[in-house]
Scaffold this motif. Structure first.
Motif, short mmCIF file in Angstrom:
data_model
loop_
_atom_site.label_atom_id
_atom_site.label_comp_id
_atom_site.label_asym_id
_atom_site.label_seq_id
_atom_site.Cartn_x
_atom_site.Cartn_y
_atom_site.Cartn_z
N ILE A 6 26.47 2.17 19.61
CA ILE A 6 27.85 2.63 20.46
C ILE A 6 28.53 1.10 21.71
O ILE A 6 29.60 0.87 20.96
CB ILE A 6 27.75 3.60 21.49
CG1 ILE A 6 27.37 4.57 21.21
CG2 ILE A 6 28.74 4.28 22.31
CD1 ILE A 6 27.06 6.46 21.48
N ARG A 7 27.42 0.51 21.48
CA ARG A 7 27.41 -0.48 22.20
C ARG A 7 27.73 -1.65 21.49
O ARG A 7 29.87 -2.23 21.75
CB ARG A 7 26.41 -1.55 22.46
CG ARG A 7 25.70 0.00 24.24
CD ARG A 7 24.87 -0.91 24.74
NE ARG A 7 24.38 -1.87 25.87
CZ ARG A 7 25.20 -3.23 25.25
NH1 ARG A 7 23.84 -3.96 25.02
NH2 ARG A 7 25.16 -3.88 26.35
N SER A 8 27.75 -1.50 20.03
CA SER A 8 28.68 -3.12 18.85
C SER A 8 29.61 -2.45 19.15
O SER A 8 30.55 -3.53 18.75
CB SER A 8 27.26 -2.47 17.69
OG SER A 8 26.66 -3.24 17.91
N ALA A 9 30.32 -1.62 18.82
CA ALA A 9 31.85 -0.50 18.64
C ALA A 9 32.20 -1.11 20.35
O ALA A 9 33.66 -1.32 19.71
CB ALA A 9 31.38 1.14 18.73
N ILE A 10 31.87 -0.73 20.77
CA ILE A 10 32.40 -0.95 21.86
C ILE A 10 32.77 -2.92 21.99
O ILE A 10 33.79 -3.30 22.17
CB ILE A 10 32.08 -0.27 23.46
CG1 ILE A 10 31.70 0.74 23.13
CG2 ILE A 10 33.01 -1.06 24.17
CD1 ILE A 10 33.18 1.91 22.87
N ALA A 11 31.68 -3.33 21.94
CA ALA A 11 31.82 -4.81 21.45
C ALA A 11 32.54 -5.62 20.72
O ALA A 11 33.49 -6.50 21.43
CB ALA A 11 30.70 -5.43 21.81
N ALA A 12 32.89 -4.76 19.83
CA ALA A 12 34.28 -5.33 18.85
C ALA A 12 35.08 -5.07 19.82
O ALA A 12 36.18 -5.31 18.49
CB ALA A 12 33.69 -3.99 17.68
N ARG A 13 35.51 -4.24 20.60
CA ARG A 13 37.37 -3.82 20.59
C ARG A 13 37.77 -3.69 22.12
O ARG A 13 39.05 -3.75 22.38
CB ARG A 13 37.17 -2.18 20.60
CG ARG A 13 37.09 -1.68 18.60
CD ARG A 13 36.82 -1.19 18.45
NE ARG A 13 37.57 0.65 19.16
CZ ARG A 13 38.35 1.91 19.09
NH1 ARG A 13 37.13 2.44 18.43
NH2 ARG A 13 39.48 2.39 19.43
N SER A 14 36.93 -4.86 23.26
CA SER A 14 37.07 -4.72 24.53
C SER A 14 36.29 -5.55 24.53
O SER A 14 35.23 -6.41 24.05
CB SER A 14 36.43 -3.76 25.50
OG SER A 14 36.93 -2.10 24.87
#
Length: 297
Positions: free
Chosen positions: A233-241
């Motif tokens: 989840i953190r990786s997915a958020i980091a890719a977009r924010s």
């Protein structure tokens, strides 16, 4: 369910949290209903899609509005096949209500730009009762010069914008804006982004403060077949924010605790998040930042 059928109940109103719980744990609850209204908090697009897939003929409405504007201010009718992945719009104002979106100076903002939602019309209350039992105008109520009752308005404190189709999109609470290391972060925007991830069913984000230490944190409820974990989840958020909008702590839970009013109980959520050990936090952060090698075997 048996009593609803016996008494001929055809419609009901559920807060967003109770609506989500019913879709998750008791989908048969909706089988005898023709109309469902939900709201009071952010409504999950994922839960809406799931209900409409099983009951495409049901009338499902998101009712938005503060109590100060007689509960409903705007409504959005949701239909099967018409719900996107991200969020449910606030919709359009109901009859007798007029809405404006303004900047910090009170000037109207153009479509696509976020501002504060002001409600005007017959639903706006007179104010709160003072100690002497008389109306006391405060807490977001304003009146324009001249004393025209129809000019009374209520500052909702909600961050919204006009969509290109004339519907209002919710962007979080202005008072839910937090500040970490000098940067302002919208908790509502973080929650909206996390809800849009495939496999995430529900989410609640907040700011954890422990002395001088501030951390962005979140609990999430995953779909039963989801292969996501906190690091993913953190990786997915980091890719977009940007990095300061990535939650330091992500905790997977089976259900988000609610208050008696059916809204997320942020005090209990904070207690759950404080139980995450420093070891769990550091491992999740390391996994989220790890980049797999490219090329070759």
């Amino acid at each position: 369910q048996a009593r609803m059928r016996r008494d001929g109940v055809q419609g009901c109103w559920l807060t967003a949290a109770i609506f989500h719980l019913a879709v998750d744990a008791m989908p048969e609850f909706f089988q005898s209903l023709d109309l469902v209204l939900t709201g009071g908090d952010v409504v999950s697009a994922n839960h809406v899609r799931r209900l409409l897939e099983s009951r495409p003929e049901i009338a499902l409405i998101d009712g938005y509005g503060p109590t100060e504007n007689t509960v409903f201010t705007a409504c959005e009718s949701m239909v099967a096949g018409g719900v996107g992945r991200k969020s449910i719009p606030v919709g359009r104002p109901i009859r007798g209500t007029r809405l404006r979106i303004v900047d910090a100076s009170g000037r109207d903002v153009p479509p696509g730009r976020f501002g504060e939602l002001l409600a005007t019309g017959t639903g706006v209350g007179l104010g709160y009762l003072g100690p002497d039992g008389r109306p006391e105008v405060r807490g977001g109520f304003e009146s324009e010069a001249g004393g025209d009752r129809d000019a009374d308005r209520y500052r909702t404190g909600d961050r919204v914008r006009w969509g290109v189709d004339g519907r209002i999109e919710f962007g979080g609470r202005l008072d839910a804006q937090v500040k970490i290391a000098g940067r302002r972060i919208e908790l509502g925007a973080i929650e909206s982004l996390m809800r849009s991830l495939v496999g995430v069913r529900d989410v609640c984000a907040l700011l954890l403060e422990e002395g001088d230490r501030k951390r962005l944190a979140s609990v999430v409820v995953l779909e039963p077949d989801s292969d996501l974990d906190p690091a993913g989840i953190r990786s997915a958020i980091a890719a977009r924010s940007p990095e300061w909008e990535v939650p330091t702590v992500v905790k997977v839970v089976s259900v988000i605790p609610t208050t008696r009013n059916g809204k997320p109980d942020r005090r209990r959520v904070a207690e759950i998040l404080r139980e995450v050990t420093p070891e769990e936090e550091s491992v999740a952060a390391a996994r989220a930042s790890f980049l797999k090698p490219r090329g070759g075997e």
